[in-house]
Structures are given as C-alpha cells and as structure tokens.
Write a protein that holds these residues in place. Structure first.
Motif, PDB file in Angstrom:
ATOM      1  N   GLN A  27       0.826  -1.205   0.000  1.00  0.00           N
ATOM      2  CA  GLN A  27       0.000   0.000   0.000  1.00  0.00           C
ATOM      3  C   GLN A  27       0.859   1.254   0.000  1.00  0.00           C
ATOM      4  O   GLN A  27       1.758   1.394   0.832  1.00  0.00           O
TER       5      GLN A  27
ATOM      6  N   TYR B 117       0.258   5.092   0.680  1.00  0.00           N
ATOM      7  CA  TYR B 117      -0.814   5.787   1.390  1.00  0.00           C
ATOM      8  C   TYR B 117      -0.494   7.266   1.534  1.00  0.00           C
ATOM      9  O   TYR B 117       0.605   7.630   1.958  1.00  0.00           O
TER      10      TYR B 117
ATOM     11  N   LEU C 263      -3.146   5.387  -2.480  1.00  0.00           N
ATOM     12  CA  LEU C 263      -2.744   5.735  -3.837  1.00  0.00           C
ATOM     13  C   LEU C 263      -2.591   4.476  -4.686  1.00  0.00           C
ATOM     14  O   LEU C 263      -2.943   4.463  -5.857  1.00  0.00           O
ATOM     15  N   THR C 264      -2.044   3.432  -4.086  1.00  0.00           N
ATOM     16  CA  THR C 264      -1.956   2.126  -4.749  1.00  0.00           C
ATOM     17  C   THR C 264      -2.158   1.039  -3.705  1.00  0.00           C
ATOM     18  O   THR C 264      -1.872   1.239  -2.523  1.00  0.00           O
ATOM     19  N   SER C 265      -2.637  -0.111  -4.148  1.00  0.00           N
ATOM     20  CA  SER C 265      -2.807  -1.241  -3.232  1.00  0.00           C
ATOM     21  C   SER C 265      -2.703  -2.546  -4.013  1.00  0.00           C
ATOM     22  O   SER C 265      -3.315  -2.688  -5.073  1.00  0.00           O
ATOM     23  N   VAL C 266      -1.916  -3.468  -3.487  1.00  0.00           N
ATOM     24  CA  VAL C 266      -1.726  -4.788  -4.092  1.00  0.00           C
ATOM     25  C   VAL C 266      -2.366  -5.821  -3.163  1.00  0.00           C
ATOM     26  O   VAL C 266      -2.146  -5.787  -1.946  1.00  0.00           O
TER      27      VAL C 266
ATOM     28  N   ASP D 130      -7.825  -5.744   2.843  1.00  0.00           N
ATOM     29  CA  ASP D 130      -7.415  -4.587   2.071  1.00  0.00           C
ATOM     30  C   ASP D 130      -8.262  -3.360   2.416  1.00  0.00           C
ATOM     31  O   ASP D 130      -9.394  -3.470   2.871  1.00  0.00           O
TER      32      ASP D 130
ATOM     33  N   ASN E 169      -4.433  -8.215   1.996  1.00  0.00           N
ATOM     34  CA  ASN E 169      -3.072  -7.793   1.691  1.00  0.00           C
ATOM     35  C   ASN E 169      -2.052  -8.861   2.051  1.00  0.00           C
ATOM     36  O   ASN E 169      -1.045  -9.033   1.377  1.00  0.00           O
TER      37      ASN E 169
ATOM     38  N   GLY F 155       7.043  -0.930  -2.901  1.00  0.00           N
ATOM     39  CA  GLY F 155       6.283   0.262  -2.550  1.00  0.00           C
ATOM     40  C   GLY F 155       7.144   1.500  -2.458  1.00  0.00           C
ATOM     41  O   GLY F 155       6.726   2.598  -2.877  1.00  0.00           O
TER      42      GLY F 155
ATOM     43  N   LEU G 240       7.830   2.960  -5.871  1.00  0.00           N
ATOM     44  CA  LEU G 240       6.649   3.668  -6.400  1.00  0.00           C
ATOM     45  C   LEU G 240       6.500   5.036  -5.740  1.00  0.00           C
ATOM     46  O   LEU G 240       6.236   6.042  -6.409  1.00  0.00           O
TER      47      LEU G 240
ATOM     48  N   ARG H 211       6.957   9.009  -7.363  1.00  0.00           N
ATOM     49  CA  ARG H 211       5.990  10.104  -7.218  1.00  0.00           C
ATOM     50  C   ARG H 211       6.669  11.386  -6.743  1.00  0.00           C
ATOM     51  O   ARG H 211       6.231  12.488  -7.064  1.00  0.00           O
TER      52      ARG H 211
END
Length: 270
Positions: A75, A77, A85-88, A116, A151, A199, A202, A206
């Motif tokens: 995640q 966050y 913002l993203t979650s796997v 999740d 998750n 994570g 990523l 950003r």
C-alpha cells in the motif's frame, strides 16, 4: 569553503523497532533530526510492514502528512488525505494452496489476515497471538478470512520459532508466495515478488527521487529488499542479524535515537 549539501534527497524509515521506541513514541531528538533533514531538502517516507489501519493512528499522532508505504510495500498511502494511492492484494486461491501445503509439512498453523483498504480489519483465529495494543477482530471460524480481498496472511506455529518457520515455509511454498519475518512473532505470507522496495520505489517515483539518492533505516529481515534498493542502508543496534549482515552501517538502537545519530552526523557534514 562552503559545506557540502545534505547527501540524500529521501530518508526512508521503518516504523516498529526503528523510528518508534518500545512505547510507540518518537523521541524529540529524532523528530528534530528528521525535521532538519527535510529542511535541508530531503523527503521523509515511513516504510512499514503494518497495513494502513495499523499505521494511520501512529502517523496522525506524529502529525505526518506525507506518503507512507504500508503493508510490506502493498500500500502506498497519502497520510495527509487519508487515502490509498496504490494497493496490491494477495491472490486468495494461491495463498490458500500455499497454506495447505505448508500445514501438510509442519502441522496446523495459527492464522491471522489483513483485509485490504484504509479501514480493512485485521482478523485472527484460534491460537494466534496478536501484538499487544493493536486492534484486531477474533474469528472462531477462520473460513471467514477468505471472504474479502487481503493484503497478507500472518502465521504462527505452536513449536517452531520465527526463523525456523520462515525457513521451512520458503522451502515448501516459496515458489507460490513470499514469506517474510517482520518482527517477533510476525511471519507473513505476501504476494510473490512484493517487498518494501516495491512500494518505496513507487513512492519515490511520485516524489521524483531515485534509489541512489536514498538512505534507509530498518531493523528486521523484511527491510533487506529496501536496503538493496537504497543507496545506503542503516541497521539499528537492535536489528536482526540477517539485516545487519547486509547493512552499510549499524547505528545505535531505536531506544537510543539511532536514526538521529546518523542524520545529525550527515547534517553536521552538510
């Protein structure tokens, strides 16, 4: 001759056993060192194995408004906006298969799971020992674990220690899922290939920051990929031996302001 600038644009810190002291607080000295590093142009990102629901309260108490990497990298966050913002998520069918294969090898396991989402519950079944102070819901029937996106899974064995459980799990189901130790009594089943480095990379993208511009602090084997990604990895004095073995340096413990010790040195040279 003017001093050199602060050498990193990103300071990545683990939470438990690293940034946090044993009482879940951050010392004033460490707060000041991080504030000085950010004033010198570096961003600070918290990178934790905790999923967002177990991280959010700590971040709010710290007044942390930036990006945090949670759930072992699953995640990304936005703490200021309280949104993912993203979650796997973990493939539940694959995880169930891995769990069955592992239990066939070592016998029944105590199970917990992180659902999740920003408000996802942590569920735990019979025999699972939840870390004190962390909110979780007890399930008599662990079949309910599988009814919503996850998750990660947490596993405990009645006899095997953490290192032994990680070893046999990797040997048995390491081709299906990833297995990491995130702390005492915390062995996790994750999507294959997911790490804190996933994570963090990523989040850094950003922010427009590269691995070569990053210093990372941690204390457990789940921080090893993050150290591999960052230019400089600093293990706490209380860190697991596996992490110390790959660290670029070892600082003092989380109780002795280990993060501040390193940042103050770097800031003094800046």
């Amino acid at each position: 001759m003017s001093p050199a600038p602060f050498p990193y644009k990103l300071v990545a810190t683990d939470l438990d056993g690293t940034l946090l002291r044993g009482n879940d607080t951050v010392s004033e000295r460490t707060r000041e060192a991080l504030a000085a590093a950010t004033a010198a142009g570096a961003a600070h990102i918290i990178v934790t194995g905790r999923a967002v629901p177990w991280t959010r309260g700590v971040l709010d108490d710290l007044g942390y408004k930036g990006i945090a990497v949670c759930g072992q990298g699953a995640q990304v966050y936005d703490a200021g906006a309280h949104r993912l913002l993203t979650s796997v998520t973990l493939d539940r069918q694959l995880a169930g298969l891995a769990l069955s294969k592992l239990e066939a090898e070592v016998g029944p396991l105590a199970l917990a799971a992180s659902r999740d989402g920003v408000d996802g519950d942590v569920l735990f079944g019979p025999g699972y020992q939840v870390q004190e102070g962390l909110p979780a819901l007890y399930l008599e029937d662990t079949a309910a674990v599988w009814t919503a996106p996850l998750n990660k899974l947490y596993i405990q064995h009645p006899e095997l220690g953490d290192d032994a459980l990680v070893k046999v799990a990797r040997e048995t189901v390491g081709s299906l899922v990833d297995i990491v130790m995130a702390g005492p009594g915390i062995v996790e089943i994750l999507p294959l290939g997911l790490t804190k480095a996933t994570g963090l990379s990523l989040a850094a993208r950003r922010l427009g920051v590269k691995a070569a511009e990053t210093i990372a602090f941690g204390d457990m084997p789940n921080d090893i990929p993050m150290f591999g990604w960052a230019a400089h990895g600093v293990a706490m004095a209380n860190a697991h031996a596996e992490l110390k073995a790959v660290a670029d340096e070892v600082t003092t413990s989380n109780e002795e302001d280990g993060i501040a010790v390193v940042l103050e040195r770097l800031l003094g040279a800046a």
